[in-house]
Design a protein around this motif. Sequence first.
Motif, mmCIF file in Angstrom:
data_model
loop_
_atom_site.group_PDB
_atom_site.id
_atom_site.type_symbol
_atom_site.label_atom_id
_atom_site.label_comp_id
_atom_site.label_asym_id
_atom_site.label_seq_id
_atom_site.Cartn_x
_atom_site.Cartn_y
_atom_site.Cartn_z
ATOM 1 N N ILE A 196 -12.023 10.043 1.492
ATOM 2 C CA ILE A 196 -10.907 10.812 0.966
ATOM 3 C C ILE A 196 -9.577 9.888 1.046
ATOM 4 O O ILE A 196 -9.685 9.086 1.867
ATOM 5 C CB ILE A 196 -10.299 12.088 2.085
ATOM 6 N N SER A 197 -8.786 9.985 0.294
ATOM 7 C CA SER A 197 -7.390 9.180 0.162
ATOM 8 C C SER A 197 -6.727 9.251 1.139
ATOM 9 O O SER A 197 -6.789 10.232 1.704
ATOM 10 C CB SER A 197 -6.820 9.265 -1.236
ATOM 11 N N LEU A 198 -5.969 8.193 1.523
ATOM 12 C CA LEU A 198 -4.965 8.278 2.536
ATOM 13 C C LEU A 198 -3.984 9.346 2.168
ATOM 14 O O LEU A 198 -3.554 10.004 3.104
ATOM 15 C CB LEU A 198 -4.312 6.876 2.775
ATOM 16 N N GLY A 199 -3.497 9.429 0.973
ATOM 17 C CA GLY A 199 -2.623 10.377 0.323
ATOM 18 C C GLY A 199 -3.006 11.965 0.874
ATOM 19 O O GLY A 199 -2.129 12.838 1.366
ATOM 20 N N GLN A 200 -4.437 11.998 0.645
ATOM 21 C CA GLN A 200 -4.786 13.432 0.898
ATOM 22 C C GLN A 200 -4.735 13.581 2.342
ATOM 23 O O GLN A 200 -4.452 15.027 2.790
ATOM 24 C CB GLN A 200 -5.986 13.549 0.295
ATOM 25 N N ASP A 207 -0.893 5.178 11.362
ATOM 26 C CA ASP A 207 -2.047 4.850 12.133
ATOM 27 C C ASP A 207 -3.013 5.895 12.360
ATOM 28 O O ASP A 207 -4.192 5.894 12.041
ATOM 29 C CB ASP A 207 -1.522 4.349 13.436
ATOM 30 N N VAL A 208 -2.473 7.258 12.710
ATOM 31 C CA VAL A 208 -3.051 8.361 12.843
ATOM 32 C C VAL A 208 -4.012 8.624 11.365
ATOM 33 O O VAL A 208 -5.146 9.044 11.662
ATOM 34 C CB VAL A 208 -2.297 9.607 13.447
ATOM 35 N N ALA A 209 -3.383 8.419 10.392
ATOM 36 C CA ALA A 209 -3.922 8.969 9.031
ATOM 37 C C ALA A 209 -5.164 7.892 8.937
ATOM 38 O O ALA A 209 -6.190 8.495 8.282
ATOM 39 C CB ALA A 209 -2.742 9.130 7.875
ATOM 40 N N LEU A 210 -4.660 6.487 9.048
ATOM 41 C CA LEU A 210 -5.820 5.804 8.855
ATOM 42 C C LEU A 210 -6.911 5.888 9.666
ATOM 43 O O LEU A 210 -8.393 5.854 9.194
ATOM 44 C CB LEU A 210 -5.371 4.398 9.130
ATOM 45 N N LEU A 211 -6.677 6.135 11.055
ATOM 46 C CA LEU A 211 -7.887 6.378 11.952
ATOM 47 C C LEU A 211 -8.796 7.820 11.416
ATOM 48 O O LEU A 211 -9.872 7.628 11.386
ATOM 49 C CB LEU A 211 -7.509 6.784 13.321
ATOM 50 N N HIS A 212 -7.966 8.669 10.722
ATOM 51 C CA HIS A 212 -8.749 9.909 10.219
ATOM 52 C C HIS A 212 -9.491 9.393 9.194
ATOM 53 O O HIS A 212 -10.732 10.193 9.164
ATOM 54 C CB HIS A 212 -7.487 11.084 9.794
ATOM 55 N N GLN A 213 -8.931 8.632 8.401
ATOM 56 C CA GLN A 213 -9.776 8.255 7.165
ATOM 57 C C GLN A 213 -10.989 7.216 7.550
ATOM 58 O O GLN A 213 -12.012 7.628 6.976
ATOM 59 C CB GLN A 213 -8.759 7.389 6.223
ATOM 60 N N PHE A 234 0.938 -1.084 -0.032
ATOM 61 C CA PHE A 234 -0.052 0.139 0.131
ATOM 62 C C PHE A 234 0.974 1.371 -0.073
ATOM 63 O O PHE A 234 1.931 1.031 0.212
ATOM 64 C CB PHE A 234 -0.926 -0.026 1.313
ATOM 65 N N VAL A 235 0.305 2.351 -0.313
ATOM 66 C CA VAL A 235 1.254 3.479 -0.463
ATOM 67 C C VAL A 235 1.703 3.852 0.839
ATOM 68 O O VAL A 235 2.808 4.110 0.940
ATOM 69 C CB VAL A 235 0.156 4.746 -1.336
ATOM 70 N N GLY A 236 0.885 3.839 1.945
ATOM 71 C CA GLY A 236 1.353 3.957 3.186
ATOM 72 C C GLY A 236 2.805 3.329 3.380
ATOM 73 O O GLY A 236 3.365 3.562 4.177
ATOM 74 N N GLY A 237 2.431 1.956 3.221
ATOM 75 C CA GLY A 237 3.591 1.064 3.324
ATOM 76 C C GLY A 237 5.117 1.431 2.527
ATOM 77 O O GLY A 237 6.096 1.689 3.082
#
Length: 81
Positions: free
Chosen positions: A50-54, A34-40, A17-20
């Motif tokens: 919204i995408s993880l990248g954004q 983890d913080v970004a995924l929780l926001h998503q 995944f892009v996060g990886g």
Amino acid sequence: MKNPFRKHDERKRIVGFVGGYLVSQGSITLEQLDVALLHQVQMAQSGEKISLGQILLRLGYVTRSELERAMAKHQRDRAML
């Protein structure tokens, strides 16, 4: 709140995944991911997709060029499958 993304072998979970890619490049930490995924997830629950990248960009965890490099690598790897 318990983090649903923490697994005993979290590095394997995010491979591909892009996060990886961003973690492996050293652009972000696992904690930032983890913080970004929780926001998503929270945003999706409120109806905003919204995408993880954004999200990573909004949080200031990555630059646009870091994100573009990770996305390009992700696309190249997917094309090889």
